[in-house]
Design a protein around this motif. Structure first.
Motif, PDB file in Angstrom:
ATOM      1  N   MET A  87       0.767  -1.063  -0.068  1.00  0.00           N
ATOM      2  CA  MET A  87      -0.165  -0.110  -0.007  1.00  0.00           C
ATOM      3  C   MET A  87       0.968   1.234   0.045  1.00  0.00           C
ATOM      4  SD  MET A  87      -3.618   0.458   0.338  1.00  0.00           S
ATOM      5  CE  MET A  87      -4.088  -1.061   1.702  1.00  0.00           C
ATOM      6  N   GLN A  88       2.016   1.173   0.859  1.00  0.00           N
ATOM      7  CA  GLN A  88       2.759   2.572   0.867  1.00  0.00           C
ATOM      8  C   GLN A  88       3.596   2.649  -0.400  1.00  0.00           C
ATOM      9  OE1 GLN A  88       5.826   2.010   3.824  1.00  0.00           O
ATOM     10  NE2 GLN A  88       6.824   3.881   3.408  1.00  0.00           N
ATOM     11  N   HIS A  89       3.721   1.385  -1.348  1.00  0.00           N
ATOM     12  CA  HIS A  89       4.493   1.536  -2.614  1.00  0.00           C
ATOM     13  C   HIS A  89       3.778   2.147  -3.726  1.00  0.00           C
ATOM     14  CE1 HIS A  89       6.761   0.217  -6.199  1.00  0.00           C
ATOM     15  NE2 HIS A  89       7.861  -0.008  -5.434  1.00  0.00           N
ATOM     16  N   LEU A  90       2.326   1.728  -3.384  1.00  0.00           N
ATOM     17  CA  LEU A  90       1.399   2.182  -4.428  1.00  0.00           C
ATOM     18  C   LEU A  90       1.029   3.575  -4.409  1.00  0.00           C
ATOM     19  CD1 LEU A  90      -1.157  -0.709  -4.555  1.00  0.00           C
ATOM     20  CD2 LEU A  90       0.413  -0.062  -6.429  1.00  0.00           C
ATOM     21  N   GLY A  91       0.869   4.165  -3.088  1.00  0.00           N
ATOM     22  CA  GLY A  91       0.430   5.276  -2.473  1.00  0.00           C
ATOM     23  C   GLY A  91      -0.936   5.673  -2.770  1.00  0.00           C
ATOM     24  N   ARG A  92      -1.748   4.737  -2.788  1.00  0.00           N
ATOM     25  CA  ARG A  92      -3.157   4.615  -2.909  1.00  0.00           C
ATOM     26  C   ARG A  92      -3.765   3.194  -1.956  1.00  0.00           C
ATOM     27  NH1 ARG A  92      -4.482   1.281  -6.747  1.00  0.00           N
ATOM     28  NH2 ARG A  92      -3.028   1.134  -8.814  1.00  0.00           N
TER      29      ARG A  92
ATOM     30  N   GLN B 120      -7.717  -4.942  -6.621  1.00  0.00           N
ATOM     31  CA  GLN B 120      -7.445  -6.412  -7.098  1.00  0.00           C
ATOM     32  C   GLN B 120      -6.847  -6.361  -8.558  1.00  0.00           C
ATOM     33  OE1 GLN B 120     -10.663  -9.166  -6.625  1.00  0.00           O
ATOM     34  NE2 GLN B 120     -10.069 -10.584  -8.280  1.00  0.00           N
ATOM     35  N   GLY B 121      -5.934  -7.136  -8.640  1.00  0.00           N
ATOM     36  CA  GLY B 121      -5.436  -6.937 -10.008  1.00  0.00           C
ATOM     37  C   GLY B 121      -4.133  -5.920  -9.889  1.00  0.00           C
ATOM     38  N   ASP B 122      -3.741  -5.350  -9.068  1.00  0.00           N
ATOM     39  CA  ASP B 122      -2.651  -4.190  -9.001  1.00  0.00           C
ATOM     40  C   ASP B 122      -1.315  -5.128  -9.147  1.00  0.00           C
ATOM     41  OD1 ASP B 122      -4.122  -1.887  -9.209  1.00  0.00           O
ATOM     42  OD2 ASP B 122      -4.164  -1.656  -6.973  1.00  0.00           O
TER      43      ASP B 122
ATOM     44  N   GLU C  35       1.537  -9.438  -6.992  1.00  0.00           N
ATOM     45  CA  GLU C  35       0.278  -9.111  -7.748  1.00  0.00           C
ATOM     46  C   GLU C  35      -0.804  -9.286  -6.780  1.00  0.00           C
ATOM     47  OE1 GLU C  35      -2.903 -11.396 -10.838  1.00  0.00           O
ATOM     48  OE2 GLU C  35      -0.910 -12.206 -10.553  1.00  0.00           O
ATOM     49  N   ILE C  36      -1.920  -8.277  -6.561  1.00  0.00           N
ATOM     50  CA  ILE C  36      -2.870  -8.074  -5.604  1.00  0.00           C
ATOM     51  C   ILE C  36      -3.869  -9.069  -6.161  1.00  0.00           C
ATOM     52  CG2 ILE C  36      -4.387  -6.887  -4.177  1.00  0.00           C
ATOM     53  CD1 ILE C  36      -1.623  -6.085  -3.781  1.00  0.00           C
ATOM     54  N   LEU C  37      -4.272 -10.175  -5.172  1.00  0.00           N
ATOM     55  CA  LEU C  37      -5.293 -11.309  -5.510  1.00  0.00           C
ATOM     56  C   LEU C  37      -6.799 -11.036  -4.833  1.00  0.00           C
ATOM     57  CD1 LEU C  37      -3.174 -14.573  -5.040  1.00  0.00           C
ATOM     58  CD2 LEU C  37      -3.581 -13.127  -7.255  1.00  0.00           C
ATOM     59  N   ARG C  38      -6.780 -10.529  -3.865  1.00  0.00           N
ATOM     60  CA  ARG C  38      -8.105 -10.263  -3.215  1.00  0.00           C
ATOM     61  C   ARG C  38      -7.833  -9.120  -2.183  1.00  0.00           C
ATOM     62  NH1 ARG C  38     -10.347 -14.128   1.477  1.00  0.00           N
ATOM     63  NH2 ARG C  38     -12.129 -13.011   1.951  1.00  0.00           N
TER      64      ARG C  38
END
Length: 449
Positions: free
Chosen positions: A390-395, A399-401, A411-414
């Motif tokens: 979450m910190q790396h994404l900044g948002r 799912q699918g990120d 890869e975000i699964l759920r």
């Protein structure tokens, strides 16, 4: 005849040198606790060895003095003796020039006495003493103690001169053998003991867990707020029973509307034997709520649980917001691993799909990820892989990120709302070997789901 006498004296000096070398390394390597145990058995040699070990610096000075005297005497007696014994052999071989005969014999004698000194007087006793320090220390004890007393005045004078010299250049003499081990040195000692079979795998893991124990805080081991199962103070008693039967915890936080308004903690044994069809004084069934800061070290938290006699605490941040709950079981699991009862359902944080791909829960600690996959993920603000992503994404994650980091793709699964539930981690290179995956138990003795 005189040459043969000197030859015998040279061999004796080599043996004496070896004795002092063996005594020195045996005293350094011997475990004081083992020597004390042997001394308690009544063995005179063991008692003397224990006495010498308690005066380690002075004992080692005696060993060094003995080594120095033996080496100097060996150089004085040994080389001429070997030289005069070998000289006739080279003359018999046809070396007639007196100068050539002298220098060849001297060189051969020097080489021979040096080799004998190194092998018999140094390396062999040193290696033997390192491998069997306590028996060697006991065997050397009485002769060394005798030499210690005879040479004591000289040792005192030499130590005084050494201290005077060190002070003259601004260096204070210290007891180097009393220097305590650092935590990293202790870890290395534990690893070596495990490799050589002195410690089992479980013993080594337990010792390492103790060393790491005070490095963690309540925030790192707590059940997050989003996973806490609570009982509402205003809910019908039937709802309480339904929740208790569903999750089968032993303790539940009882709240009014939110965790910030915690009323207390219910232990299900307080409901045993009560007529639930009659009105209950619910407040009388509850233990008072217990709050701890999220930064509290778990060593201090353990002492807190022991003194408060409350085995569940609400964890609060700097703003007074309850961010989770922590139990005594959470603390003990940091030492002994997961504690499972008959109602626990084992849920592994890290599940390998192949030697390069893993399915991982979002709440998995970064330390466990790094140990299991050989990564070096670090974050000052997050303890879990979900928080790191979450910190790396900044948002808020969806799912699918997919994010790419050094050594892996995630890869975000759920997701459930703003929370990451599970991910797939694919390493850039397969692991040669994988440690047993870390397993956690969603149904801890806290009110965690």
């Amino acid at each position: 005849m005189e040459n043969w006498i000197n030859f015998g004296i040279a061999l004796l000096l080599v043996a004496i040198n070896g004795f002092f070398v063996a005594a020195e390394f045996a005293l350094v390597k011997a475990r004081p606790s083992r020597l004390e145990q042997l001394a308690l058995g009544g063995n005179l040699f063991a008692k003397v060895a224990n006495w010498l070990a308690r005066r380690l610096d002075a004992s080692l000075s005696a060993c060094q003095l003995g080594i120095t005297l033996a080496s100097l005497a060996l150089g004085w007696v040994g080389e001429p003796a070997f030289h005069h014994l070998i000289e006739p052999v080279f003359a018999w071989m046809g070396i007639s020039n007196p100068d050539v005969l002298h220098y060849v014999s001297l060189a051969f004698a020097f080489t021979t006495i040096t080799a004998l000194h190194l092998v018999v007087g140094e390396q062999a006793p040193k290696i033997f003493a390192i491998r069997k320090p306590e028996p060697m220390a006991v065997w050397c004890a009485l002769p060394l103690a005798g030499f210690y007393y005879v040479a004591y005045p000289l040792l005192v004078a030499l130590n005084w001169i050494t201290s005077l010299l060190l002070r003259s250049i601004g260096v204070e003499a210290v007891d180097e053998h009393g220097t305590p081990h650092t935590e990293e040195e202790l870890r290395n000692l534990v690893a070596q003991s495990h490799v050589h079979g002195e410690l089992t795998r479980s013993e080594a893991q337990l010792i390492n867990a103790v060393l790491e124990f005070d490095d963690q805080s309540a925030h790192q081991i707590m059940t997050p707020r989003t996973d806490v199962i609570t009982l509402s103070m205003d809910a019908p008693i039937e709802d309480w029973i339904t929740t208790i039967r569903k999750y089968r915890f032993s303790r539940y936080p009882v709240v009014e509307q939110s965790l910030e308004k915690a009323v207390g903690v219910l232990h299900i044994q307080h409901l045993v034997g009560l007529d639930l069809s009659q009105p209950l004084d619910r407040a009388a069934l509850l233990q008072p709520p217990n709050f701890v800061p999220e930064t509290i070290p778990i060593k201090t938290l353990l002492q807190h649980f022991k003194s408060s006699q409350s085995l569940l605490a609400f964890v609060v941040d700097e703003h007074g917001t309850v961010v989770g709950v922590v139990t005594l079981e959470d603390v003990l699991e940091e030492l002994v691993g997961e504690l499972e009862d008959e109602f626990d359902e084992q849920v592994r944080d890290i599940v390998p799909e192949d030697d390069q791909t893993f399915r991982v829960l979002g709440q998995t600690p970064l330390d466990d990820i790094n140990k299991a996959m050989g990564l070096t993920l670090q974050s000052h603000d997050s303890d879990s892989l979900g928080g790191f992503v979450m910190q790396h994404l900044g948002r808020v994650a969806e799912q699918g990120d997919v994010i790419q980091i050094d050594g892996a793709k995630i890869e975000i699964l759920r997701v459930e709302g703003p929370r990451i539930v599970s991910m797939r981690v694919r390493l850039s290179a397969p692991l040669a070997s994988l440690d047993a995956p870390t397993s956690t138990d969603d149904n801890e003795d806290s009110a965690a789901q």
